[in-house]
Design a protein around this motif. Structure first.
Motif, PDB file in Angstrom:
ATOM      1  N   ARG A  64      -8.730  -5.800  -2.657  1.00 45.56           N
ATOM      2  CA  ARG A  64      -8.643  -5.877  -1.199  1.00 45.56           C
ATOM      3  C   ARG A  64      -7.582  -4.952  -0.631  1.00 45.56           C
ATOM      4  NH1 ARG A  64     -10.150 -12.110   0.383  1.00 45.56           N
ATOM      5  NH2 ARG A  64     -12.116 -12.118  -0.768  1.00 45.56           N
ATOM      6  N   GLY A  65      -6.840  -4.294  -1.492  1.00 44.28           N
ATOM      7  CA  GLY A  65      -5.877  -3.286  -1.064  1.00 44.28           C
ATOM      8  C   GLY A  65      -6.509  -1.913  -0.891  1.00 44.28           C
ATOM      9  N   ARG A  66      -7.807  -1.839  -1.090  1.00 45.33           N
ATOM     10  CA  ARG A  66      -8.511  -0.559  -0.944  1.00 45.33           C
ATOM     11  C   ARG A  66      -8.451  -0.090   0.502  1.00 45.33           C
ATOM     12  NH1 ARG A  66     -14.836   0.871  -2.220  1.00 45.33           N
ATOM     13  NH2 ARG A  66     -14.804   2.850  -1.127  1.00 45.33           N
ATOM     14  N   ALA A  67      -8.101   1.163   0.694  1.00 46.68           N
ATOM     15  CA  ALA A  67      -8.017   1.736   2.042  1.00 46.68           C
ATOM     16  C   ALA A  67      -9.413   1.970   2.608  1.00 46.68           C
ATOM     17  CB  ALA A  67      -7.245   3.036   2.002  1.00 46.68           C
ATOM     18  N   THR A 125      -6.443  -1.443   5.187  1.00 45.76           N
ATOM     19  CA  THR A 125      -7.114  -1.832   3.952  1.00 45.76           C
ATOM     20  C   THR A 125      -8.165  -2.899   4.232  1.00 45.76           C
ATOM     21  OG1 THR A 125      -5.556  -3.607   3.504  1.00 45.76           O
ATOM     22  CG2 THR A 125      -4.984  -1.408   2.650  1.00 45.76           C
ATOM     23  N   ASN A 158      -6.411  -5.896   5.470  1.00 45.98           N
ATOM     24  CA  ASN A 158      -6.078  -5.799   6.894  1.00 45.98           C
ATOM     25  C   ASN A 158      -7.291  -6.117   7.757  1.00 45.98           C
ATOM     26  OD1 ASN A 158      -4.188  -2.878   6.073  1.00 45.98           O
ATOM     27  ND2 ASN A 158      -3.321  -4.890   6.444  1.00 45.98           N
TER      28      ASN A 158
END
Length: 83
Positions: free
Chosen positions: A64-67, A29, A32
Motif C-alpha cells: 500500500r506504499g506504492r506511489a 500512495t 493515502n
C-alpha cells in the motif's frame, strides 16, 4: 493529481457510486488514497476498505506504499464469496 477510483460489489454500495475522481497530492500512495476515501465516505465504506484488495491500472497491489501517478485507476475489490 487525479486518480479514478472504481468500486465493485459491496464497495459500490457503501460508496454510493460506481466510479469517482479523487484529487490527491503529487506522490500520493495507495495508502493515502485509502485514507482519502475514508474521509470522503465515512461509515460503511471504511469496513469494506479494511478487507478489500486493490488494483492499480489492473495490477494487484500488495504494497500500500506504492506511489500512484496522475490519471491512475484504483479498483476497490471487496472479498467475494461463492464459487
Amino acid at each position: 493529481m487525479t486518480v479514478v477510483v472504481r468500486y465493485f460489489a459491496s464497495a459500490r454500495a457503501a460508496a454510493g457510486t460506481e466510479e469517482e475522481k479523487v484529487e490527491l497530492a503529487n506522490g500520493a500512495t495507495v495508502a493515502n488514497a485509502i485514507e482519502a476515501l475514508r474521509a470522503l465516505h465515512p461509515g460503511g465504506l471504511s469496513r469494506v476498505l479494511d478487507a478489500a484488495s486493490f488494483l492499480v491500472n489492473e495490477v494487484a497491489v500488495r504494497d500500500r506504499g506504492r506511489a500512484l501517478s496522475d490519471g491512475a485507476r484504483l479498483d476497490v475489490l471487496p472479498p467475494f464469496a461463492g464459487g
